[in-house]
Design a protein around this motif. Structure first.
Motif, PDB file in Angstrom:
ATOM      1  N   GLY A 199       1.647  -0.534   0.350  1.00  0.00           N
ATOM      2  CA  GLY A 199      -0.075   0.236   0.253  1.00  0.00           C
ATOM      3  C   GLY A 199       0.819   0.808   0.218  1.00  0.00           C
ATOM      4  N   ASN A 200       0.741   2.165   1.094  1.00  0.00           N
ATOM      5  CA  ASN A 200       1.445   3.085   0.934  1.00  0.00           C
ATOM      6  C   ASN A 200       2.549   3.849   1.602  1.00  0.00           C
ATOM      7  OD1 ASN A 200      -0.207   4.852  -0.712  1.00  0.00           O
ATOM      8  ND2 ASN A 200      -1.693   5.671   1.200  1.00  0.00           N
ATOM      9  N   ASP A 201       2.532   2.116   2.622  1.00  0.00           N
ATOM     10  CA  ASP A 201       4.171   1.393   3.566  1.00  0.00           C
ATOM     11  C   ASP A 201       4.592   1.148   3.358  1.00  0.00           C
ATOM     12  OD1 ASP A 201       2.484   2.494   5.544  1.00  0.00           O
ATOM     13  OD2 ASP A 201       1.507   0.743   6.096  1.00  0.00           O
ATOM     14  N   GLU A 202       6.280   1.312   3.206  1.00  0.00           N
ATOM     15  CA  GLU A 202       7.396   1.549   2.815  1.00  0.00           C
ATOM     16  C   GLU A 202       8.720   1.362   3.444  1.00  0.00           C
ATOM     17  OE1 GLU A 202      10.666   2.814  -1.479  1.00  0.00           O
ATOM     18  OE2 GLU A 202       7.974   3.335  -1.324  1.00  0.00           O
ATOM     19  N   VAL A 203       9.613   0.430   2.910  1.00  0.00           N
ATOM     20  CA  VAL A 203      11.446   0.229   3.789  1.00  0.00           C
ATOM     21  C   VAL A 203      11.668   0.566   2.369  1.00  0.00           C
ATOM     22  CG1 VAL A 203      12.691  -1.211   5.593  1.00  0.00           C
ATOM     23  CG2 VAL A 203       9.720  -0.632   5.822  1.00  0.00           C
ATOM     24  N   ASP A 204      12.766   1.328   2.385  1.00  0.00           N
ATOM     25  CA  ASP A 204      13.685   1.693   1.657  1.00  0.00           C
ATOM     26  C   ASP A 204      14.658   0.362   1.480  1.00  0.00           C
ATOM     27  OD1 ASP A 204      13.041   4.095   0.961  1.00  0.00           O
ATOM     28  OD2 ASP A 204      14.345   4.330   3.546  1.00  0.00           O
ATOM     29  N   PHE A 205      15.129  -0.656   2.661  1.00  0.00           N
ATOM     30  CA  PHE A 205      16.558  -0.986   2.490  1.00  0.00           C
ATOM     31  C   PHE A 205      16.395  -2.701   3.728  1.00  0.00           C
ATOM     32  CE2 PHE A 205      18.078   2.365   0.862  1.00  0.00           C
ATOM     33  CZ  PHE A 205      18.143   2.099   0.160  1.00  0.00           C
ATOM     34  N   ILE A 206      15.523  -3.494   2.424  1.00  0.00           N
ATOM     35  CA  ILE A 206      16.062  -4.561   3.808  1.00  0.00           C
ATOM     36  C   ILE A 206      17.258  -5.837   3.763  1.00  0.00           C
ATOM     37  CG2 ILE A 206      14.931  -6.835   4.265  1.00  0.00           C
ATOM     38  CD1 ILE A 206      12.940  -4.426   4.732  1.00  0.00           C
ATOM     39  N   LEU A 207      18.279  -6.414   4.704  1.00  0.00           N
ATOM     40  CA  LEU A 207      19.123  -6.792   4.664  1.00  0.00           C
ATOM     41  C   LEU A 207      19.403  -7.903   4.566  1.00  0.00           C
ATOM     42  CD1 LEU A 207      20.524  -3.589   4.401  1.00  0.00           C
ATOM     43  CD2 LEU A 207      22.366  -4.674   5.879  1.00  0.00           C
ATOM     44  N   LYS A 208      19.589  -8.383   3.755  1.00  0.00           N
ATOM     45  CA  LYS A 208      19.441 -10.301   4.574  1.00  0.00           C
ATOM     46  C   LYS A 208      20.557 -11.274   3.969  1.00  0.00           C
ATOM     47  CE  LYS A 208      16.515 -14.442   3.460  1.00  0.00           C
ATOM     48  NZ  LYS A 208      16.879 -15.449   3.699  1.00  0.00           N
ATOM     49  N   LYS A 209      20.926 -12.266   5.476  1.00  0.00           N
ATOM     50  CA  LYS A 209      22.107 -13.061   5.792  1.00  0.00           C
ATOM     51  C   LYS A 209      21.254 -14.520   6.156  1.00  0.00           C
ATOM     52  CE  LYS A 209      26.841 -13.677   5.209  1.00  0.00           C
ATOM     53  NZ  LYS A 209      28.100 -12.807   5.920  1.00  0.00           N
ATOM     54  N   GLU A 217      15.109   2.333   7.572  1.00  0.00           N
ATOM     55  CA  GLU A 217      14.670   3.334   6.600  1.00  0.00           C
ATOM     56  C   GLU A 217      15.823   4.767   6.216  1.00  0.00           C
ATOM     57  OE1 GLU A 217      11.287   5.306   4.843  1.00  0.00           O
ATOM     58  OE2 GLU A 217      11.869   2.929   5.449  1.00  0.00           O
ATOM     59  N   VAL A 218      15.446   5.691   5.452  1.00  0.00           N
ATOM     60  CA  VAL A 218      16.947   5.977   5.211  1.00  0.00           C
ATOM     61  C   VAL A 218      15.620   8.351   5.012  1.00  0.00           C
ATOM     62  CG1 VAL A 218      18.391   7.481   3.410  1.00  0.00           C
ATOM     63  CG2 VAL A 218      18.254   4.443   3.828  1.00  0.00           C
ATOM     64  N   LYS A 219      15.964   8.612   5.653  1.00  0.00           N
ATOM     65  CA  LYS A 219      15.079  10.303   5.690  1.00  0.00           C
ATOM     66  C   LYS A 219      15.733  11.300   6.361  1.00  0.00           C
ATOM     67  CE  LYS A 219      11.000   8.251   6.003  1.00  0.00           C
ATOM     68  NZ  LYS A 219       9.802   8.544   5.557  1.00  0.00           N
ATOM     69  N   SER A 220      16.197  11.984   4.662  1.00  0.00           N
ATOM     70  CA  SER A 220      16.672  13.436   4.945  1.00  0.00           C
ATOM     71  C   SER A 220      16.217  14.615   5.954  1.00  0.00           C
ATOM     72  CB  SER A 220      17.177  13.844   3.495  1.00  0.00           C
ATOM     73  OG  SER A 220      15.906  13.737   2.696  1.00  0.00           O
ATOM     74  N   ASN A 221      14.861  14.212   5.887  1.00  0.00           N
ATOM     75  CA  ASN A 221      14.192  15.974   6.414  1.00  0.00           C
ATOM     76  C   ASN A 221      13.460  15.319   7.870  1.00  0.00           C
ATOM     77  OD1 ASN A 221      12.493  12.874   6.158  1.00  0.00           O
ATOM     78  ND2 ASN A 221      10.655  13.835   4.999  1.00  0.00           N
ATOM     79  N   GLY A 222      14.041  14.592   8.267  1.00  0.00           N
ATOM     80  CA  GLY A 222      14.922  15.235   9.875  1.00  0.00           C
ATOM     81  C   GLY A 222      13.451  14.038  10.779  1.00  0.00           C
ATOM     82  N   GLU A 223      12.516  13.453  10.178  1.00  0.00           N
ATOM     83  CA  GLU A 223      11.464  12.599  10.463  1.00  0.00           C
ATOM     84  C   GLU A 223      11.988  11.586  11.729  1.00  0.00           C
ATOM     85  OE1 GLU A 223       8.262  11.253   8.203  1.00  0.00           O
ATOM     86  OE2 GLU A 223       8.601  12.720   6.687  1.00  0.00           O
ATOM     87  N   ALA A 224      11.242  11.100  12.246  1.00  0.00           N
ATOM     88  CA  ALA A 224      11.985  10.425  13.503  1.00  0.00           C
ATOM     89  C   ALA A 224      11.701   8.489  13.007  1.00  0.00           C
ATOM     90  CB  ALA A 224      11.881   9.962  15.576  1.00  0.00           C
ATOM     91  N   TYR A 225      10.176   8.744  12.927  1.00  0.00           N
ATOM     92  CA  TYR A 225       9.950   7.279  12.555  1.00  0.00           C
ATOM     93  C   TYR A 225       8.502   6.911  11.662  1.00  0.00           C
ATOM     94  CZ  TYR A 225       9.332   2.758  14.546  1.00  0.00           C
ATOM     95  OH  TYR A 225       9.204   0.337  14.312  1.00  0.00           O
ATOM     96  N   THR A 226       8.586   5.742  11.105  1.00  0.00           N
ATOM     97  CA  THR A 226       7.536   6.166   9.835  1.00  0.00           C
ATOM     98  C   THR A 226       6.642   4.596  10.097  1.00  0.00           C
ATOM     99  OG1 THR A 226       8.391   4.280   8.380  1.00  0.00           O
ATOM    100  CG2 THR A 226       9.366   6.287   8.432  1.00  0.00           C
ATOM    101  N   THR A 227       5.430   5.025   9.172  1.00  0.00           N
ATOM    102  CA  THR A 227       4.460   3.859   9.562  1.00  0.00           C
ATOM    103  C   THR A 227       4.856   3.046   9.111  1.00  0.00           C
ATOM    104  OG1 THR A 227       2.681   4.694   7.923  1.00  0.00           O
ATOM    105  CG2 THR A 227       2.349   4.822   9.969  1.00  0.00           C
TER     106      THR A 227
END
Length: 269
Positions: A199-209, A217-227
């Motif tokens: 939907g509208n929810d996203e996580v930028d990168f998932i690292l798996k080993k 999650e990458v945030k350049s605008n100062g947000e502290a958390y995301t849904t």
């Protein structure tokens, strides 16, 4: 016979600490100009720098390395696929929609094959969506990611000052630079990289080993958390979650990290 008995030592693009030590790059310069040491001495003349990246790196890789070694039915389409994929670095675009944008595009199988060649050549790749189901991973819409941010900067047509001054555009440069470093570490230390979206929810990168995976999650605008992170945590219970940006790990710190140690720390717990 000793044929084929060798140790593979993987080396990737230059990192921020290496470019800083060798050429005195600031974090903003590294995010924009990337990690090509041959081009670093030219950043004072941006037009010359872009010509070098375009001619000595992009053209040489596509026209010589790829076209001379692989049978390519539509060389012009390969170049268009590269340019569009780079422009969408950090963004999600289906191969079907890409077909509608490109001229003489053939079919999605052709585009997927060209994207694989570009990835194998260290230019740009399409990340798969994270899923427990392997079949869904392979059928997912790709999220494009350059291996070196110099490729993005040379194609978008923005000067360094214009990119830094435009918060929306800088957000793409910022996420793309973090993604390029993650890909570099993944290649060197052999772990997988995905993205996740529902939907509208996203996580930028998932690292798996192995069976452990980490959400970033990458945030350049100062947000502290995301849904998106919260929803991903509830669905998949990742081993760890990190935010890269003003309210999390600073980009300077993250670009100095040995990411394999994130997994090693999990094994120690």
């Amino acid at each position: 016979s000793l044929m084929g008995r060798y140790e593979e030592i993987r080396m990737s693009h230059w990192s921020y600490p290496e470019m800083k030590e060798a050429f005195g790059m600031t974090i903003e310069q590294y995010i924009y100009f990337g990690g090509y040491p041959g081009a670093a001495m030219l950043i004072g003349d941006e037009e010359r720098w872009k010509n070098y990246v375009s001619g000595a790196i992009i053209d040489a890789t596509i026209n010589k390395d790829i076209l001379m070694d692989s049978p390519i039915g539509k060389p012009a389409l390969l170049r268009q696929t590269f340019e569009l994929s780079v422009a969408y670095s950090g963004k999600i675009l289906s191969l079907t929609k890409m077909l509608g944008i490109l001229q003489d595009a053939g079919n999605t199988v052709t585009l997927a094959g060209y994207l694989n060649l570009l990835s194998d050549s260290g230019l740009v790749t399409g990340l798969q969506k994270f899923s427990i189901d392997v079949a869904r991973k392979r059928a997912s819409i790709p999220k494009y990611q350059v291996y070196n941010n110099a490729l993005l900067s040379s194609q978008l047509g923005l000067t360094f000052q214009e990119a830094v001054s435009d918060s929306k555009q800088w957000g793409q440069f910022f996420e793309s630079a973090i993604g390029a470093y993650i890909l570099s570490e993944a290649f060197t230390h052999r772990f997988e990289v995905f993205y996740w979206r529902k939907g509208n929810d996203e996580v930028d990168f998932i690292l798996k080993k192995n069976q452990k995976f980490i959400a970033i999650e990458v945030k350049s605008n100062g947000e502290a958390y995301t849904t998106g992170l919260e929803r991903f945590r509830n669905l998949f219970h990742p081993s760890a979650i990190f935010i890269v940006g003003e309210k999390g790990i600073s980009p300077e710190v993250f670009l100095n990290m040995d990411l394999r140690k994130l997994f090693e720390q999990l094994n120690d717990k």
